[in-house]
Design an enzyme around this catalytic site. Sequence first.
Site, PDB file in Angstrom:
ATOM      1  CE  LYS A 195      -2.021   2.837   2.704  1.00 15.47           C
ATOM      2  NZ  LYS A 195      -2.119   4.004   1.785  1.00 15.47           N
TER       3      LYS A 195
ATOM      4  CD  GLU B  78      13.476   4.155   7.543  1.00 16.71           C
ATOM      5  OE1 GLU B  78      13.798   5.325   7.278  1.00 16.71           O
ATOM      6  OE2 GLU B  78      13.484   3.239   6.705  1.00 16.71           O
TER       7      GLU B  78
ATOM      8  CB  CYS C 119      13.064   9.181   8.231  1.00 15.88           C
ATOM      9  SG  CYS C 119      13.728   7.889   7.178  1.00 15.88           S
TER      10      CYS C 119
ATOM     11  CD  GLU D 247      10.120  13.288  11.319  1.00 10.15           C
ATOM     12  OE1 GLU D 247      11.043  12.698  10.734  1.00 10.15           O
ATOM     13  OE2 GLU D 247       9.048  12.712  11.636  1.00 10.15           O
TER      14      GLU D 247
END
Length: 505
Positions: A191, A266, A300, A399
């Site tokens: 997906k 992750e 990331c 973040e």
Amino acid sequence: MADFEGNKSAAEGYLQRFHDQVTGHYLNGEMRVPPGAETFSNLTPSDNSSLGQVVAGTADDVNAACEAARDAFPAWRDMPGAERKKLLHHFADLIVERAEEIALVESMDCGQPIRFMQQAAQRGAANFRFFADKAPEARNGLALHQEQHTNYTIRSPLGPVAVITPWNTPFMLATWKIAPALAAGCTVVHKPAELSPLSAMLLAEISLQAGIPPGVWNTVNGFGETAGKALTEHPAIKAVALVGESATGSHIMRQGADTLKRVHFELGGKNPVIVFDDAHFERALDAVVFMIYSLNGQRCTSSSRLLIQSGIRDHFIAALEQRVKALRVGHPLDPATEVGPLVHSGHFEKVMSYMDIAREDGATVAVGGTRRQDLGPGNYVSPTLFTQADNNMRVAREEIFGPVLTAISFDTEEEALQIANDTEYGLSGYIWTGDTGRALRMANRVEAGMIWVNSENNRNLPSPFGGAKMSGIGRDGGDYSFDFYMETKNVCIAHDIHKVPVLGR
């Protein structure tokens, strides 16, 4: 790669079919648009115009994909590793053949500059080749000899697995997850993120071209709340591999709990790059700029917190300001562009909100902090540098996931370590110093899954890739990937010389 106009012309040709027909799913070896399916518009961040309509997958669509993966699993599992190796190498060859198409489509779909997306196909092919070569040995384990017994281990693939990928570098990350799953003998339901679905469909087409059997690879488009939830709860799915936000990982853990799914996440990061006074100045400066402003800051592992020692702080920040001001912002298909538009207007607004947050908390917006209105209706933000910050500010703790760097000063090694570890995240860390002992001490004590010393994010496929704390669970890379996608079985064989316990004789 061609010039700007050449890239635009070629991209229009590759994208035309996505305009002309609805992008559906890839189920059991066929491209499908379910009758009466709801769709959503896929927008390009370059100007927020539509690239076409995409099917919003339902629980029924997901069920069809999972059942196809379940039914295809026994034959794929039992295929000799050498045969899977041939198929996956052929897959890699086809990726390289379509490299230009992949780069241009991905660049327009997610806004990444073409200079970086030129590498997408090559890196994706490298992922497939690396794990293809490991496929024949995937089942191998260890031999453990004792005086009275011999133990050995063997591995077997888990079964159908779900791979959920993000929107920042979708093609490369999909290959990084799917290649080891297939090499191990698992079947896959993929997906992709709804914000960047097109390169996933190119991958599905390539799997068909490459001769991957029907049902081994399935792709379902849609939203996390519906398609994603149905996938992570489906009983046929034995494991979920996710690259995404930390909050998404928490949701998936809850959704997979009833079926005890194995998970590999992750997730987010607020990664420190620590530059000491004795660092190689120019190399450290190059790495600091590259690791936050490349890929639009939407990676990331970006080093979004600069921890700069006070002895070189003023000189380094002054040089950094000049570099950030000189960054070329522009259309993603322009070869000169270094920073492109952010993936979606909603994400753009989130990133822009931190400009006011920084000022409210007392940081200085030294460079950037504005929308690039001169570039039209796309999601263009000026590369931004916050200075005079401390680690308690939101811009140092949350973040942001954009071309935004927060600079924080420190005096001592211990202070740098305290600041670096004062975060809920722990994905990566970067240490710049000329002192070997200090490098080893810091590498040992910085709380992160990956540390680079005197280097930017250097890629090494056999090495473990993953995070600690709220940045993830598990590791990718080399044999670490097989540990996730396979079950390990121990077999103990007696030498017929040990004493067997006796009861009731």
